[in-house]
Design an enzyme around this catalytic site. Structure first.
Site, mmCIF file in Angstrom:
data_model
loop_
_atom_site.group_PDB
_atom_site.id
_atom_site.type_symbol
_atom_site.label_atom_id
_atom_site.label_comp_id
_atom_site.label_asym_id
_atom_site.label_seq_id
_atom_site.Cartn_x
_atom_site.Cartn_y
_atom_site.Cartn_z
ATOM 1 N N HIS A 188 8.704 -0.580 -4.404
ATOM 2 C CA HIS A 188 7.929 -1.616 -4.390
ATOM 3 C C HIS A 188 6.881 -1.662 -5.523
ATOM 4 O O HIS A 188 6.103 -0.501 -5.866
ATOM 5 C CB HIS A 188 7.311 -1.977 -2.983
ATOM 6 C CG HIS A 188 8.342 -1.802 -1.832
ATOM 7 N ND1 HIS A 188 8.535 -0.441 -1.418
ATOM 8 C CD2 HIS A 188 9.042 -2.865 -1.389
ATOM 9 C CE1 HIS A 188 9.526 -0.715 -0.453
ATOM 10 N NE2 HIS A 188 9.731 -2.196 -0.391
ATOM 11 N N ASP A 203 8.430 3.798 -7.080
ATOM 12 C CA ASP A 203 8.422 3.179 -5.948
ATOM 13 C C ASP A 203 9.411 2.043 -6.226
ATOM 14 O O ASP A 203 9.681 1.338 -6.996
ATOM 15 C CB ASP A 203 6.906 2.391 -5.782
ATOM 16 C CG ASP A 203 6.414 1.969 -4.187
ATOM 17 O OD1 ASP A 203 7.397 1.608 -3.683
ATOM 18 O OD2 ASP A 203 5.380 2.102 -4.019
ATOM 19 N N ASP A 212 10.106 5.987 -1.010
ATOM 20 C CA ASP A 212 11.047 4.888 -0.899
ATOM 21 C C ASP A 212 11.549 4.607 -2.153
ATOM 22 O O ASP A 212 12.466 3.589 -2.261
ATOM 23 C CB ASP A 212 10.612 3.751 0.038
ATOM 24 C CG ASP A 212 9.508 2.899 -0.772
ATOM 25 O OD1 ASP A 212 9.481 2.887 -1.899
ATOM 26 O OD2 ASP A 212 8.830 2.401 0.065
ATOM 27 N N ASP A 244 3.591 -3.066 -5.039
ATOM 28 C CA ASP A 244 2.211 -2.570 -4.469
ATOM 29 C C ASP A 244 1.117 -3.313 -5.112
ATOM 30 O O ASP A 244 0.029 -2.688 -5.090
ATOM 31 C CB ASP A 244 2.006 -1.163 -4.326
ATOM 32 C CG ASP A 244 3.160 -0.745 -3.168
ATOM 33 O OD1 ASP A 244 3.935 -1.286 -2.665
ATOM 34 O OD2 ASP A 244 3.056 0.502 -2.840
ATOM 35 N N GLU A 285 4.439 7.880 2.235
ATOM 36 C CA GLU A 285 5.368 7.045 2.933
ATOM 37 C C GLU A 285 6.574 7.778 3.570
ATOM 38 O O GLU A 285 7.502 7.420 4.037
ATOM 39 C CB GLU A 285 5.899 5.937 2.254
ATOM 40 C CG GLU A 285 4.762 4.821 1.729
ATOM 41 C CD GLU A 285 4.101 3.994 2.617
ATOM 42 O OE1 GLU A 285 4.858 4.134 3.995
ATOM 43 O OE2 GLU A 285 3.374 3.209 2.467
ATOM 44 N N HIS A 300 0.823 3.983 1.421
ATOM 45 C CA HIS A 300 0.509 4.001 -0.222
ATOM 46 C C HIS A 300 -0.925 3.313 -0.402
ATOM 47 O O HIS A 300 -1.482 3.308 -1.704
ATOM 48 C CB HIS A 300 1.535 3.271 -0.674
ATOM 49 C CG HIS A 300 1.810 3.853 -2.090
ATOM 50 N ND1 HIS A 300 3.041 3.646 -3.066
ATOM 51 C CD2 HIS A 300 1.135 4.593 -2.962
ATOM 52 C CE1 HIS A 300 2.883 4.350 -4.008
ATOM 53 N NE2 HIS A 300 1.796 4.977 -4.129
ATOM 54 N N ASP A 306 6.205 7.139 -4.250
ATOM 55 C CA ASP A 306 6.406 6.779 -2.834
ATOM 56 C C ASP A 306 7.853 7.208 -2.905
ATOM 57 O O ASP A 306 8.824 6.774 -3.431
ATOM 58 C CB ASP A 306 6.376 5.246 -2.772
ATOM 59 C CG ASP A 306 6.717 4.475 -1.555
ATOM 60 O OD1 ASP A 306 7.182 4.747 -0.879
ATOM 61 O OD2 ASP A 306 5.759 3.342 -1.357
ATOM 62 N N HIS A 327 -1.070 -1.386 2.247
ATOM 63 C CA HIS A 327 -0.507 -0.579 1.510
ATOM 64 C C HIS A 327 0.435 -1.341 0.619
ATOM 65 O O HIS A 327 1.203 -0.711 -0.051
ATOM 66 C CB HIS A 327 0.577 0.321 2.361
ATOM 67 C CG HIS A 327 1.411 -0.199 3.584
ATOM 68 N ND1 HIS A 327 2.503 -0.937 3.134
ATOM 69 C CD2 HIS A 327 1.289 -0.511 4.701
ATOM 70 C CE1 HIS A 327 3.130 -1.402 4.238
ATOM 71 N NE2 HIS A 327 2.224 -1.370 5.184
HETATM 72 MN MN LIG Z 1 4.394 2.200 -2.284
#
Ligand SMILES: [Mn+2]
Length: 336
Positions: A141, A139, A249, A143, A292, A115, A247, A156
């Protein structure tokens, strides 16, 4: 590699979807630390037929292939921040390419890779615009660690911190990062899917009053309301181009397990795709990162394929695919 030479950027049909695939890797460097497989993301997404499927739904597509960046040796950590020179240099080149693609009037799609590529893709996108940019960050997260708050030093986990105007005074000077200028206002950023946020990041999100739809809000409101509120919020005063940074994830690891930092309790496949269907319909989607996807993190081929197919479906949703079905505008039924 000179960006013009590498991508052979030039004018072509308007409204072409331009794929820029980015890996920070150098196969000849003997001291190279393996990237752990995420650099193979673009190739597996391509192998799953992304370009053909986009074309089949009426998109003109130009794939510039993988852009590899030379490893900088040595690239000693700066404080805790790792691989700063390689990532900074790579993103500078990516930013130039994205800027060029946007100035030519195309939609840019960046396949990662990790990322950290969002530093260059969002920077380049913003640089090509006269007006502010809205960012939808999907995402698990946030980030948004700064190099000084990051517990791991992984870039990332930090890309948003370099891009937000309001964090400028908190970012130390880093080698190969002097070109980075903040280009997104905290009020023009929306997060969807958060469920693994560091305490320092949570402080930043609250301090800057960033709009977030964590999984709690997705549960409470439902994804349709989340998307309505996201777009109302971003376009309340002016309609601005939207950069979607996705992302994989964000989606639940039961669906997309082949990724570096899976977190349970994520978006369903349907919620993940709905986000793109909704953004596509606004007509404001201007650039998309898909990051990712890491085939090396799938324990079985099925896990890899499920992750990759989902990433492809997310991208197809960005460019007009609807689950109700599609047909070409000029379709004529055969007459008996
Ligand atoms: Mn990310």
């Amino acid at each position: 590699v000179d960006i013009e030479t590498h991508f052979q950027l030039r004018h072509f049909t308007l409204k072409t979807v331009v794929l820029l695939c980015v890996c920070v890797c150098d196969p000849v460097s003997p001291v190279l630390q393996p990237r752990g497989g995420v650099e193979r993301g673009p190739d597996v997404i391509r192998a799953a037929g992304l370009v053909e499927k986009l074309q089949a739904q009426g998109c003109a597509v130009k794939d510039y292939g993988n852009l590899s960046f030379e490893e900088v040796v040595p690239d000693e950590p700066v404080g805790r921040a790792k691989r700063v020179r390689a990532v900074g240099g790579a993103n500078q080149k990516l930013a130039e390419a994205v800027s060029r693609v946007k100035r030519d009037g195309h939609t840019a799609v960046m396949l990662g890779g990790d990322h950290s590529l969002a530093i260059g893709s969002i920077h380049g996108h913003a640089a090509a615009l006269q007006s502010p940019l809205g960012v939808v960050w999907v995402d698990a997260h946030a980030d948004i660690n700064t190099p000084l708050t990051s517990p791991t030093g992984n870039l990332h986990g930090q890309p948003m911190s370099y891009l937000i105007h309001e964090l400028q005074s908190k970012i130390p000077a880093l080698p190969s990062f002097s070109w980075v200028k903040p280009c997104v206002a905290a009020k023009d950023l929306v997060y969807i899917g958060l469920r693994d946020v560091d305490p320092e990041e949570h402080y930043i999100l609250k301090l800057l009053d960033v709009k977030t739809f964590s999984m709690t809000e997705v549960d409470r409101l439902g994804i349709a309301r989340v998307m309505e509120e996201t777009c109302d919020y971003l376009t309340a005063k002016v309609k601005k181009p939207i950069h979607l940074s996705y992302d994989i994830d964000a989606i639940d690891p039961s669906v997309t397990p082949a990724t570096g930092t899976p977190v349970v309790g994520g978006l369903s496949y349907r919620e993940g795709v709905y986000i793109t269907e909704h953004l596509c319909q606004t007509g404001l989607l201007s650039a998309v990162d898909m990051v990712e996807v890491n085939p090396a993190r799938g324990r079985t081929e099925d896990e890899v394929q499920s992750t990759v197919r989902t990433a492809v479906d997310v991208l197809l949703g960005c460019f007009g695919r609807r689950r109700e079905g599609n047909h070409p505008a000029d379709y004529r039924m055969p007459e008996p």
